[in-house]
Design a protein around this motif. Structure first.
Motif, PDB file in Angstrom:
ATOM      1  N   ALA A  23     -72.605 -32.804  86.049  1.00 16.73           N
ATOM      2  CA  ALA A  23     -74.253 -33.568  86.839  1.00 16.73           C
ATOM      3  C   ALA A  23     -74.468 -32.100  87.491  1.00 16.73           C
ATOM      4  N   PHE A  24     -76.515 -32.478  87.791  1.00 15.77           N
ATOM      5  CA  PHE A  24     -77.657 -31.367  87.763  1.00 15.77           C
ATOM      6  C   PHE A  24     -77.145 -31.505  89.567  1.00 15.77           C
ATOM      7  N   ASP A  25     -78.479 -30.478  89.734  1.00 20.56           N
ATOM      8  CA  ASP A  25     -78.888 -30.556  91.230  1.00 20.56           C
ATOM      9  C   ASP A  25     -80.066 -30.770  91.593  1.00 20.56           C
ATOM     10  N   ASP A  26     -80.432 -32.015  90.361  1.00 21.70           N
ATOM     11  CA  ASP A  26     -81.684 -32.666  90.083  1.00 21.70           C
ATOM     12  C   ASP A  26     -81.153 -33.791  90.881  1.00 21.70           C
ATOM     13  N   GLY A  27     -80.431 -34.145  90.304  1.00 15.28           N
ATOM     14  CA  GLY A  27     -79.651 -35.317  90.756  1.00 15.28           C
ATOM     15  C   GLY A  27     -79.536 -35.977  89.621  1.00 15.28           C
ATOM     16  N   ALA A  28     -79.547 -35.203  88.426  1.00 16.82           N
ATOM     17  CA  ALA A  28     -79.582 -36.038  86.727  1.00 16.82           C
ATOM     18  C   ALA A  28     -77.755 -35.647  86.698  1.00 16.82           C
ATOM     19  N   ARG A  29     -76.777 -36.656  86.060  1.00 14.83           N
ATOM     20  CA  ARG A  29     -75.483 -36.498  85.692  1.00 14.83           C
ATOM     21  C   ARG A  29     -75.666 -37.239  84.238  1.00 14.83           C
ATOM     22  N   PHE A  30     -75.219 -36.641  82.786  1.00 13.95           N
ATOM     23  CA  PHE A  30     -74.901 -36.666  82.045  1.00 13.95           C
ATOM     24  C   PHE A  30     -73.784 -37.185  81.552  1.00 13.95           C
ATOM     25  N   ARG A  31     -73.515 -37.994  81.092  1.00 13.43           N
ATOM     26  CA  ARG A  31     -72.158 -37.867  80.067  1.00 13.43           C
ATOM     27  C   ARG A  31     -71.934 -37.985  78.544  1.00 13.43           C
ATOM     28  N   ILE A  32     -71.694 -36.974  78.139  1.00 16.09           N
ATOM     29  CA  ILE A  32     -72.009 -35.866  76.366  1.00 16.09           C
ATOM     30  C   ILE A  32     -70.647 -36.186  76.116  1.00 16.09           C
ATOM     31  N   PRO A  33     -71.115 -36.840  74.916  1.00 13.71           N
ATOM     32  CA  PRO A  33     -68.984 -37.104  74.161  1.00 13.71           C
ATOM     33  C   PRO A  33     -69.477 -35.831  72.976  1.00 13.71           C
ATOM     34  N   PHE A  34     -67.978 -35.048  73.235  1.00 20.45           N
ATOM     35  CA  PHE A  34     -67.408 -34.071  72.282  1.00 20.45           C
ATOM     36  C   PHE A  34     -68.460 -34.341  71.247  1.00 20.45           C
ATOM     37  N   GLU A  35     -68.430 -34.989  70.355  1.00 23.87           N
ATOM     38  CA  GLU A  35     -68.902 -34.810  69.702  1.00 23.87           C
ATOM     39  C   GLU A  35     -70.267 -34.876  68.841  1.00 23.87           C
ATOM     40  N   LEU A  36     -70.725 -35.075  69.819  1.00 26.51           N
ATOM     41  CA  LEU A  36     -72.629 -35.153  70.035  1.00 26.51           C
ATOM     42  C   LEU A  36     -72.090 -33.361  70.336  1.00 26.51           C
ATOM     43  N   MET A  37     -71.958 -33.130  71.239  1.00 24.23           N
ATOM     44  CA  MET A  37     -71.303 -31.435  71.247  1.00 24.23           C
ATOM     45  C   MET A  37     -71.521 -30.205  70.004  1.00 24.23           C
ATOM     46  N   ARG A  38     -69.839 -31.096  69.096  1.00 24.79           N
ATOM     47  CA  ARG A  38     -69.994 -30.008  68.188  1.00 24.79           C
ATOM     48  C   ARG A  38     -71.050 -30.442  67.049  1.00 24.79           C
ATOM     49  N   VAL A  39     -71.218 -31.523  66.807  1.00 30.67           N
ATOM     50  CA  VAL A  39     -72.124 -31.842  65.696  1.00 30.67           C
ATOM     51  C   VAL A  39     -73.777 -30.927  65.898  1.00 30.67           C
ATOM     52  N   TYR A  40     -73.941 -30.281  68.004  1.00 28.78           N
ATOM     53  CA  TYR A  40     -75.248 -30.154  67.683  1.00 28.78           C
ATOM     54  C   TYR A  40     -75.158 -28.355  68.502  1.00 28.78           C
ATOM     55  N   SER A  41     -73.423 -27.437  67.749  1.00 21.12           N
ATOM     56  CA  SER A  41     -73.399 -27.098  68.645  1.00 21.12           C
ATOM     57  C   SER A  41     -73.939 -25.977  68.522  1.00 21.12           C
ATOM     58  N   PRO A  42     -74.883 -24.767  69.336  1.00 15.95           N
ATOM     59  CA  PRO A  42     -75.935 -23.929  69.171  1.00 15.95           C
ATOM     60  C   PRO A  42     -75.365 -22.675  68.647  1.00 15.95           C
ATOM     61  N   SER A  43     -73.943 -22.384  67.788  1.00 16.46           N
ATOM     62  CA  SER A  43     -73.915 -21.521  67.542  1.00 16.46           C
ATOM     63  C   SER A  43     -74.229 -21.614  65.855  1.00 16.46           C
TER      64      SER A  43
END
Length: 133
Positions: A23-43
């Protein structure tokens, strides 16, 4: 995008459903799948060291988070169950992943089709790397 990037007010790791809820201070709230995070890792391991050097990630549907370490006041560094742990996810990047996830999934599935790969295919060993992560 606001002049000052939104900051998280709440971060919850949901291990069973494999999503990071943020959740962010502008009211936005997201549910980000671990798979998406892993596939799009900024590494660099995933993004390469320049345009066109991205490494298409496969076999990440079941990946879990083993840990989530803060990095200063601007990011977190997840440790994934497949051994990947070098990506630093800034608040701005997590907001982007959450906001754009439908488009990102579409792009990922298109890249898989174009490469003739399946989402669940194991990652091929990388030259010069002893592990198959």
């Amino acid at each position: 995008m606001a002049a000052t990037p939104s900051r998280p007010t709440e971060i919850t790791v949901h291990g069973q459903s494999r999503v990071l809820e943020i959740a962010f201070d502008d009211g936005a709230r997201f549910r980000i799948p671990f798979e998406l995070m892993r596939v799009y890792s900024p590494s660099a391991e995933v993004q390469g060291h320049g345009p066109g050097q991205e490494v298409l990630q496969t076999g990440k549907r079941e990946v879990t988070l083993l840990g989530l370490e803060p990095v200063g006041h601007y990011a977190v560094q997840p440790a994934f169950s497949d051994g990947h742990g070098s990506g630093i996810f800034t608040w701005e990047y997590l907001y982007f992943l959450g906001r754009e996830q439908a488009q990102l999934w579409e792009d990922y599935e298109r890249r898989l089709r174009e490469s003739g790969l399946d989402r669940d295919a194991p990652m091929p060993p990388r030259p010069g790397h002893g592990c198959s992560h």
